[in-house]
Scaffold this motif. Structure first.
Motif, mmCIF file in Angstrom:
data_model
loop_
_atom_site.group_PDB
_atom_site.id
_atom_site.type_symbol
_atom_site.label_atom_id
_atom_site.label_comp_id
_atom_site.label_asym_id
_atom_site.label_seq_id
_atom_site.Cartn_x
_atom_site.Cartn_y
_atom_site.Cartn_z
ATOM 1 N N ILE A 1 -59.386 4.643 -78.602
ATOM 2 C CA ILE A 1 -60.342 5.175 -77.622
ATOM 3 C C ILE A 1 -60.899 4.049 -76.770
ATOM 4 O O ILE A 1 -60.995 4.163 -75.546
ATOM 5 C CB ILE A 1 -61.463 5.959 -78.331
ATOM 6 C CG1 ILE A 1 -60.866 7.194 -79.000
ATOM 7 C CG2 ILE A 1 -62.562 6.347 -77.349
ATOM 8 C CD1 ILE A 1 -61.801 7.910 -79.943
ATOM 9 N N GLU A 2 -61.249 2.940 -77.411
ATOM 10 C CA GLU A 2 -61.752 1.782 -76.660
ATOM 11 C C GLU A 2 -60.673 1.240 -75.716
ATOM 12 O O GLU A 2 -60.958 0.819 -74.608
ATOM 13 C CB GLU A 2 -62.245 0.688 -77.601
ATOM 14 C CG GLU A 2 -63.503 1.061 -78.346
ATOM 15 C CD GLU A 2 -64.676 1.351 -77.425
ATOM 16 O OE1 GLU A 2 -64.899 0.606 -76.452
ATOM 17 O OE2 GLU A 2 -65.373 2.356 -77.683
ATOM 18 N N MET A 3 -59.423 1.260 -76.183
ATOM 19 C CA MET A 3 -58.341 0.784 -75.337
ATOM 20 C C MET A 3 -58.201 1.674 -74.103
ATOM 21 O O MET A 3 -58.059 1.188 -72.991
ATOM 22 C CB MET A 3 -57.017 0.712 -76.088
ATOM 23 C CG MET A 3 -55.915 0.158 -75.201
ATOM 24 S SD MET A 3 -54.382 -0.174 -76.019
ATOM 25 C CE MET A 3 -54.878 -1.269 -77.289
ATOM 26 N N GLN A 4 -58.254 2.987 -74.295
ATOM 27 C CA GLN A 4 -58.147 3.908 -73.167
ATOM 28 C C GLN A 4 -59.282 3.680 -72.178
ATOM 29 O O GLN A 4 -59.060 3.703 -70.964
ATOM 30 C CB GLN A 4 -58.142 5.361 -73.644
ATOM 31 C CG GLN A 4 -56.820 5.819 -74.172
ATOM 32 C CD GLN A 4 -55.736 5.814 -73.113
ATOM 33 O OE1 GLN A 4 -55.907 6.346 -72.027
ATOM 34 N NE2 GLN A 4 -54.623 5.196 -73.418
ATOM 35 N N LYS A 5 -60.491 3.458 -72.679
ATOM 36 C CA LYS A 5 -61.628 3.175 -71.800
ATOM 37 C C LYS A 5 -61.368 1.917 -70.972
ATOM 38 O O LYS A 5 -61.685 1.863 -69.797
ATOM 39 C CB LYS A 5 -62.911 3.002 -72.605
ATOM 40 C CG LYS A 5 -63.466 4.283 -73.167
ATOM 41 C CD LYS A 5 -64.735 3.991 -73.950
ATOM 42 C CE LYS A 5 -65.271 5.218 -74.638
ATOM 43 N NZ LYS A 5 -66.462 4.899 -75.455
ATOM 44 N N SER A 6 -60.784 0.913 -71.596
ATOM 45 C CA SER A 6 -60.549 -0.354 -70.902
ATOM 46 C C SER A 6 -59.459 -0.229 -69.842
ATOM 47 O O SER A 6 -59.376 -1.051 -68.940
ATOM 48 C CB SER A 6 -60.198 -1.461 -71.893
ATOM 49 O OG SER A 6 -58.908 -1.269 -72.427
ATOM 50 N N LEU A 7 -58.627 0.816 -69.946
ATOM 51 C CA LEU A 7 -57.542 1.004 -68.988
ATOM 52 C C LEU A 7 -57.907 1.964 -67.862
ATOM 53 O O LEU A 7 -57.096 2.211 -66.970
ATOM 54 C CB LEU A 7 -56.287 1.513 -69.711
ATOM 55 C CG LEU A 7 -55.697 0.561 -70.738
ATOM 56 C CD1 LEU A 7 -54.551 1.223 -71.473
ATOM 57 C CD2 LEU A 7 -55.257 -0.725 -70.082
ATOM 58 N N GLY A 8 -59.118 2.479 -67.878
ATOM 59 C CA GLY A 8 -59.558 3.385 -66.826
ATOM 60 C C GLY A 8 -59.489 2.704 -65.469
ATOM 61 O O GLY A 8 -59.945 1.582 -65.306
ATOM 62 N N GLY A 9 -58.863 3.365 -64.511
ATOM 63 C CA GLY A 9 -58.767 2.812 -63.163
ATOM 64 C C GLY A 9 -57.531 1.975 -62.902
ATOM 65 O O GLY A 9 -57.344 1.503 -61.785
ATOM 66 N N VAL A 10 -56.685 1.788 -63.893
ATOM 67 C CA VAL A 10 -55.466 1.014 -63.662
ATOM 68 C C VAL A 10 -54.526 1.823 -62.766
ATOM 69 O O VAL A 10 -54.365 3.026 -62.940
ATOM 70 C CB VAL A 10 -54.774 0.598 -64.982
ATOM 71 C CG1 VAL A 10 -54.181 1.777 -65.717
ATOM 72 C CG2 VAL A 10 -53.707 -0.455 -64.738
ATOM 73 N N SER A 11 -53.967 1.173 -61.765
ATOM 74 C CA SER A 11 -53.013 1.824 -60.865
ATOM 75 C C SER A 11 -51.617 1.686 -61.450
ATOM 76 O O SER A 11 -51.157 0.583 -61.721
ATOM 77 C CB SER A 11 -53.056 1.169 -59.487
ATOM 78 O OG SER A 11 -54.319 1.359 -58.902
ATOM 79 N N CYS A 12 -50.966 2.813 -61.639
ATOM 80 C CA CYS A 12 -49.636 2.807 -62.243
ATOM 81 C C CYS A 12 -48.574 3.105 -61.209
ATOM 82 O O CYS A 12 -48.839 3.847 -60.266
ATOM 83 C CB CYS A 12 -49.579 3.842 -63.363
ATOM 84 S SG CYS A 12 -50.639 3.369 -64.749
ATOM 85 N N PRO A 13 -47.379 2.566 -61.340
ATOM 86 C CA PRO A 13 -46.968 1.708 -62.444
ATOM 87 C C PRO A 13 -47.707 0.372 -62.407
ATOM 88 O O PRO A 13 -48.064 -0.116 -61.338
ATOM 89 C CB PRO A 13 -45.466 1.522 -62.226
ATOM 90 C CG PRO A 13 -45.248 1.755 -60.774
ATOM 91 C CD PRO A 13 -46.319 2.725 -60.345
ATOM 92 N N ALA A 14 -47.936 -0.180 -63.585
ATOM 93 C CA ALA A 14 -48.695 -1.416 -63.715
ATOM 94 C C ALA A 14 -47.949 -2.408 -64.595
ATOM 95 O O ALA A 14 -47.352 -2.032 -65.594
ATOM 96 C CB ALA A 14 -50.061 -1.124 -64.328
ATOM 97 N N SER A 15 -48.027 -3.662 -64.203
ATOM 98 C CA SER A 15 -47.437 -4.731 -65.009
ATOM 99 C C SER A 15 -48.418 -5.120 -66.108
ATOM 100 O O SER A 15 -49.596 -4.726 -66.087
ATOM 101 C CB SER A 15 -47.155 -5.948 -64.138
ATOM 102 O OG SER A 15 -48.387 -6.527 -63.707
ATOM 103 N N ARG A 16 -47.949 -5.894 -67.048
ATOM 104 C CA ARG A 16 -48.828 -6.402 -68.107
ATOM 105 C C ARG A 16 -50.005 -7.154 -67.479
ATOM 106 O O ARG A 16 -51.155 -6.972 -67.890
ATOM 107 C CB ARG A 16 -48.044 -7.317 -69.051
ATOM 108 C CG ARG A 16 -48.902 -7.902 -70.156
ATOM 109 C CD ARG A 16 -48.127 -8.796 -71.081
ATOM 110 N NE ARG A 16 -47.608 -9.935 -70.345
ATOM 111 C CZ ARG A 16 -46.536 -10.636 -70.697
ATOM 112 N NH1 ARG A 16 -45.868 -10.311 -71.766
ATOM 113 N NH2 ARG A 16 -46.134 -11.649 -69.986
#
Length: 67
Positions: free
Chosen positions: A10-25
């Motif tokens: 859940i914390e990981m998903q929160k930290s990924l909020g707003g990432v534009s996909c496709p996304a690199s590492r």
């Protein structure tokens, strides 16, 4: 070698909020830092294989596959 840490999904998903996909590492780690991710999440994301991820769910699947 990729060695994931145990992170709260859940914390990981929160930290990924707003990432534009496709996304690199690199993009994923930068987004997580901006979102205030903890060091364990940053380290886990930084150790992901370098490829394009099409969604935050794809990142979670990769982390889950390696743990």
């Amino acid at each position: 070698m990729y060695r994931p840490m145990k992170v709260n999904p859940i914390e990981m998903q929160k930290s990924l909020g707003g990432v534009s996909c496709p996304a690199s590492r690199k993009d994923i780690v930068a987004t997580a830092k901006k979102s205030g991710a903890g060091p364990e999440i940053e380290k886990t994301l930084g150790a992901l294989p370098e490829k394009a991820y099409d969604s935050p769910a794809a990142v979670n699947r990769e982390v889950g596959r390696k743990s």
